[in-house]
Design a protein around this motif. Structure first.
Motif, PDB file in Angstrom:
ATOM      1  N   CYS A   1       0.997  -1.336   0.286  1.00 49.61           N
ATOM      2  CA  CYS A   1       0.091  -0.146   0.003  1.00 49.61           C
ATOM      3  C   CYS A   1       0.758   1.114   0.012  1.00 49.61           C
ATOM      4  O   CYS A   1       0.265   2.390  -0.211  1.00 49.61           O
ATOM      5  CB  CYS A   1      -0.966   0.099   1.102  1.00 49.61           C
ATOM      6  N   LYS A   2       2.272   1.007   0.164  1.00 47.71           N
ATOM      7  CA  LYS A   2       2.944   2.156   0.218  1.00 47.71           C
ATOM      8  C   LYS A   2       2.884   3.231   1.301  1.00 47.71           C
ATOM      9  O   LYS A   2       3.098   4.430   0.980  1.00 47.71           O
ATOM     10  CB  LYS A   2       3.217   2.789  -1.161  1.00 47.71           C
ATOM     11  N   SER A   3       2.397   2.877   2.273  1.00 43.84           N
ATOM     12  CA  SER A   3       2.351   3.673   3.529  1.00 43.84           C
ATOM     13  C   SER A   3       3.564   3.636   4.366  1.00 43.84           C
ATOM     14  O   SER A   3       3.404   4.313   5.614  1.00 43.84           O
ATOM     15  CB  SER A   3       1.041   3.102   4.240  1.00 43.84           C
ATOM     16  N   GLY A   4       4.416   2.834   4.201  1.00 44.93           N
ATOM     17  CA  GLY A   4       5.511   2.499   5.228  1.00 44.93           C
ATOM     18  C   GLY A   4       5.198   1.656   6.311  1.00 44.93           C
ATOM     19  O   GLY A   4       5.723   2.114   7.483  1.00 44.93           O
ATOM     20  N   CYS A   5       4.443   0.706   6.099  1.00 47.60           N
ATOM     21  CA  CYS A   5       4.137   0.011   7.187  1.00 47.60           C
ATOM     22  C   CYS A   5       5.316  -0.750   8.156  1.00 47.60           C
ATOM     23  O   CYS A   5       6.377  -1.095   7.338  1.00 47.60           O
ATOM     24  CB  CYS A   5       3.292  -1.107   6.715  1.00 47.60           C
ATOM     25  N   ARG A   6       5.211  -1.018   9.538  1.00 42.31           N
ATOM     26  CA  ARG A   6       6.200  -1.416  10.017  1.00 42.31           C
ATOM     27  C   ARG A   6       6.728  -2.772   9.767  1.00 42.31           C
ATOM     28  O   ARG A   6       7.938  -3.169   9.807  1.00 42.31           O
ATOM     29  CB  ARG A   6       5.521  -1.527  11.424  1.00 42.31           C
ATOM     30  N   HIS A   7       5.900  -3.752   9.257  1.00 42.15           N
ATOM     31  CA  HIS A   7       6.112  -5.011   8.897  1.00 42.15           C
ATOM     32  C   HIS A   7       6.083  -5.297   7.491  1.00 42.15           C
ATOM     33  O   HIS A   7       5.766  -6.582   6.907  1.00 42.15           O
ATOM     34  CB  HIS A   7       5.298  -6.195   9.722  1.00 42.15           C
ATOM     35  N   CYS A   8       6.228  -4.395   6.612  1.00 45.15           N
ATOM     36  CA  CYS A   8       6.164  -4.478   5.050  1.00 45.15           C
ATOM     37  C   CYS A   8       7.115  -5.502   4.750  1.00 45.15           C
ATOM     38  O   CYS A   8       8.376  -5.577   4.609  1.00 45.15           O
ATOM     39  CB  CYS A   8       6.332  -3.265   4.486  1.00 45.15           C
TER      40      CYS A   8
ATOM     41  N   ASP B   1      10.270   1.773   1.516  1.00 43.12           N
ATOM     42  CA  ASP B   1      10.599   2.558   2.284  1.00 43.12           C
ATOM     43  C   ASP B   1      10.216   4.071   2.158  1.00 43.12           C
ATOM     44  O   ASP B   1      10.284   4.586   0.980  1.00 43.12           O
ATOM     45  CB  ASP B   1      12.221   2.727   1.996  1.00 43.12           C
ATOM     46  N   LYS B   2       9.431   4.594   3.002  1.00 40.09           N
ATOM     47  CA  LYS B   2       8.383   5.784   2.880  1.00 40.09           C
ATOM     48  C   LYS B   2       9.327   6.949   2.647  1.00 40.09           C
ATOM     49  O   LYS B   2       8.928   7.867   1.871  1.00 40.09           O
ATOM     50  CB  LYS B   2       7.670   5.764   4.188  1.00 40.09           C
ATOM     51  N   LYS B   3      10.687   6.949   3.326  1.00 36.13           N
ATOM     52  CA  LYS B   3      11.578   7.932   3.197  1.00 36.13           C
ATOM     53  C   LYS B   3      11.989   8.437   1.812  1.00 36.13           C
ATOM     54  O   LYS B   3      12.117   9.464   1.115  1.00 36.13           O
ATOM     55  CB  LYS B   3      12.618   7.957   4.173  1.00 36.13           C
ATOM     56  N   THR B   4      12.344   7.138   0.850  1.00 40.64           N
ATOM     57  CA  THR B   4      12.762   7.307  -0.363  1.00 40.64           C
ATOM     58  C   THR B   4      11.872   6.956  -1.523  1.00 40.64           C
ATOM     59  O   THR B   4      12.164   7.335  -2.535  1.00 40.64           O
ATOM     60  CB  THR B   4      13.872   6.252  -0.455  1.00 40.64           C
ATOM     61  N   GLY B   5      10.520   6.363  -0.947  1.00 35.21           N
ATOM     62  CA  GLY B   5       9.553   6.194  -1.923  1.00 35.21           C
ATOM     63  C   GLY B   5      10.033   4.912  -2.883  1.00 35.21           C
ATOM     64  O   GLY B   5       9.343   4.920  -4.033  1.00 35.21           O
ATOM     65  N   THR B   6      10.826   4.266  -2.432  1.00 33.66           N
ATOM     66  CA  THR B   6      11.262   3.113  -3.215  1.00 33.66           C
ATOM     67  C   THR B   6      11.274   1.808  -2.507  1.00 33.66           C
ATOM     68  O   THR B   6      11.151   1.438  -1.287  1.00 33.66           O
ATOM     69  CB  THR B   6      13.002   3.085  -3.740  1.00 33.66           C
ATOM     70  N   ASN B   7      11.490   0.634  -3.094  1.00 35.59           N
ATOM     71  CA  ASN B   7      11.290  -0.738  -2.448  1.00 35.59           C
ATOM     72  C   ASN B   7      12.828  -1.111  -2.285  1.00 35.59           C
ATOM     73  O   ASN B   7      13.565  -1.053  -3.208  1.00 35.59           O
ATOM     74  CB  ASN B   7      10.698  -1.736  -3.302  1.00 35.59           C
ATOM     75  N   LYS B   8      13.237  -1.606  -0.915  1.00 37.36           N
ATOM     76  CA  LYS B   8      14.381  -2.206  -0.796  1.00 37.36           C
ATOM     77  C   LYS B   8      14.366  -3.421  -1.291  1.00 37.36           C
ATOM     78  O   LYS B   8      15.786  -3.893  -1.615  1.00 37.36           O
ATOM     79  CB  LYS B   8      14.677  -2.187   0.925  1.00 37.36           C
ATOM     80  N   LYS B   9      13.489  -4.219  -1.442  1.00 41.03           N
ATOM     81  CA  LYS B   9      13.853  -5.713  -1.825  1.00 41.03           C
ATOM     82  C   LYS B   9      13.216  -5.550  -3.270  1.00 41.03           C
ATOM     83  O   LYS B   9      12.258  -4.919  -3.663  1.00 41.03           O
ATOM     84  CB  LYS B   9      12.580  -6.637  -0.978  1.00 41.03           C
ATOM     85  N   GLN B  10      13.889  -6.270  -4.048  1.00 43.83           N
ATOM     86  CA  GLN B  10      13.553  -6.503  -5.575  1.00 43.83           C
ATOM     87  C   GLN B  10      12.483  -7.674  -5.785  1.00 43.83           C
ATOM     88  O   GLN B  10      12.444  -8.577  -5.138  1.00 43.83           O
ATOM     89  CB  GLN B  10      14.752  -6.980  -6.203  1.00 43.83           C
ATOM     90  N   ASP B  11      11.524  -7.199  -6.563  1.00 37.79           N
ATOM     91  CA  ASP B  11      10.521  -8.201  -6.983  1.00 37.79           C
ATOM     92  C   ASP B  11      11.102  -9.497  -7.528  1.00 37.79           C
ATOM     93  O   ASP B  11      12.067  -9.407  -8.284  1.00 37.79           O
ATOM     94  CB  ASP B  11       9.534  -7.834  -7.963  1.00 37.79           C
ATOM     95  N   LYS B  12      10.652 -10.717  -7.216  1.00 37.20           N
ATOM     96  CA  LYS B  12      11.227 -11.910  -7.765  1.00 37.20           C
ATOM     97  C   LYS B  12      10.579 -12.442  -8.867  1.00 37.20           C
ATOM     98  O   LYS B  12       9.337 -12.392  -8.588  1.00 37.20           O
ATOM     99  CB  LYS B  12      11.477 -12.839  -6.509  1.00 37.20           C
TER     100      LYS B  12
END
Length: 61
Positions: free
Chosen positions: A38-45, A50-61
Motif C-alpha cells: 500500500c506504500k504507507s511505510g508499514c512497520r512489517h512491510c 521505504d517511505k522516506k525514499t519512496g522505493t522498495n528495498k527488496k527487489q520483486d522476484k
C-alpha cells in the motif's frame, strides 16, 4: 486488490497485534495475504517499501 480478506475474520497474533499505545499493527503475514504493497511505510512491510525514499528495498522476484 484482494477482496477475499474479510476484516471480521482477521486473527489477533497472526494477522495483527496491538502496540503498547493501543494501535492495531498488521503483520507481514497479513500483508502477504492482502497481496500488494500500500506504500504507507508499514512497520512489517514484506515488500520492502521505504517511505522516506519512496522505493522498495527488496527487489520483486
Amino acid at each position: 486488490m484482494n477482496n477475499k480478506l474479510d476484516p471480521g475474520q482477521l486473527k489477533e497474533g497472526e494477522d495483527y497485534y496491538f502496540t503498547p499505545e493501543g494501535y492495531k499493527c498488521f503483520t507481514a503475514q497479513y500483508h502477504l495475504k492482502r497481496g500488494y504493497c500500500c506504500k504507507s511505510g508499514c512497520r512489517h512491510c514484506p515488500y520492502g517499501f521505504d517511505k522516506k525514499t519512496g522505493t522498495n528495498k527488496k527487489q520483486d522476484k
